[in-house]
Design a protein around this motif. Structure first.
Motif, mmCIF file in Angstrom:
data_model
loop_
_atom_site.group_PDB
_atom_site.id
_atom_site.type_symbol
_atom_site.label_atom_id
_atom_site.label_comp_id
_atom_site.label_asym_id
_atom_site.label_seq_id
_atom_site.Cartn_x
_atom_site.Cartn_y
_atom_site.Cartn_z
ATOM 1 N N PRO A 52 10.378 42.711 -88.053
ATOM 2 C CA PRO A 52 9.063 42.236 -87.608
ATOM 3 C C PRO A 52 9.113 41.792 -86.137
ATOM 4 C CG PRO A 52 9.682 41.185 -89.682
ATOM 5 C CD PRO A 52 10.873 41.942 -89.193
ATOM 6 N N PRO A 60 5.727 36.252 -87.167
ATOM 7 C CA PRO A 60 5.488 37.706 -87.115
ATOM 8 C C PRO A 60 4.101 38.029 -86.555
ATOM 9 C CG PRO A 60 6.165 37.016 -89.328
ATOM 10 C CD PRO A 60 5.957 35.779 -88.525
ATOM 11 N N THR A 62 0.838 40.384 -86.308
ATOM 12 C CA THR A 62 0.142 41.311 -87.184
ATOM 13 C C THR A 62 -0.892 42.085 -86.391
ATOM 14 O OG1 THR A 62 -1.411 39.582 -87.834
ATOM 15 C CG2 THR A 62 0.466 39.931 -89.270
ATOM 16 N N THR A 67 1.972 43.985 -90.382
ATOM 17 C CA THR A 67 2.946 43.355 -89.485
ATOM 18 C C THR A 67 3.503 44.375 -88.505
ATOM 19 O OG1 THR A 67 3.545 41.799 -91.224
ATOM 20 C CG2 THR A 67 5.086 42.011 -89.401
ATOM 21 N N GLN A 69 6.239 45.975 -86.078
ATOM 22 C CA GLN A 69 7.692 46.039 -86.160
ATOM 23 C C GLN A 69 8.262 46.641 -84.893
ATOM 24 O OE1 GLN A 69 8.785 48.137 -89.743
ATOM 25 N NE2 GLN A 69 8.565 46.276 -90.957
#
Length: 119
Positions: A52, A60, A62, A67, A69
């Motif tokens: 993340p 994290p 979003t 989420t 990455q």
């Protein structure tokens, strides 16, 4: 290494743990559900993993697709997977100091024969 009883994903199993610092393995564990014996060595390798993406507060990030990455290089221990029951038994005989430990009860073919953790 020494054979000990353990729990893996809420099921009783066995694992091999190192008893000296010079042991070339971190641990070995038998997965009773898949019947795979995993040997984790001290050999390190670099592996790419998607993790993340974090903001400046460690939370994290979003987006519209969930989420976010990002790819990271991570140093991990080399793992070996052994599926053949006779090979697993041979490895145990070679690597363990207490191979008389009843590990075969965890290698049972019948799911209902396996001990359940916490029972």
């Amino acid at each position: 290494m020494m054979l000990v009883e353990a729990t893996w994903q809420d099921k009783k199993t066995f694992r091999l743990i190192p008893i000296t610092e010079s042991c070339p393995y971190v641990e070995c564990i038998f997965d009773p559900e898949t019947k795979v014996f995993v040997v984790i060595s001290k050999i390190k390798k670099t592996s790419l993993h998607m993790l993340p993406k974090l903001d400046e507060y460690g939370q994290p990030l979003t987006g519209s697709k969930g989420t976010k990455q990002e790819r990271h290089k991570i140093e991990v221990f080399q793992e070996f997977y052994v599926e053949d029951a006779s090979a697993i038994e041979e490895i145990i005989k070679i690597m363990s100091i207490n191979s008389k430990f009843d590990y075969k009860k965890f290698m049972s073919e019948k799911e209902e024969d396996l001990p359940v953790a916490g029972v």
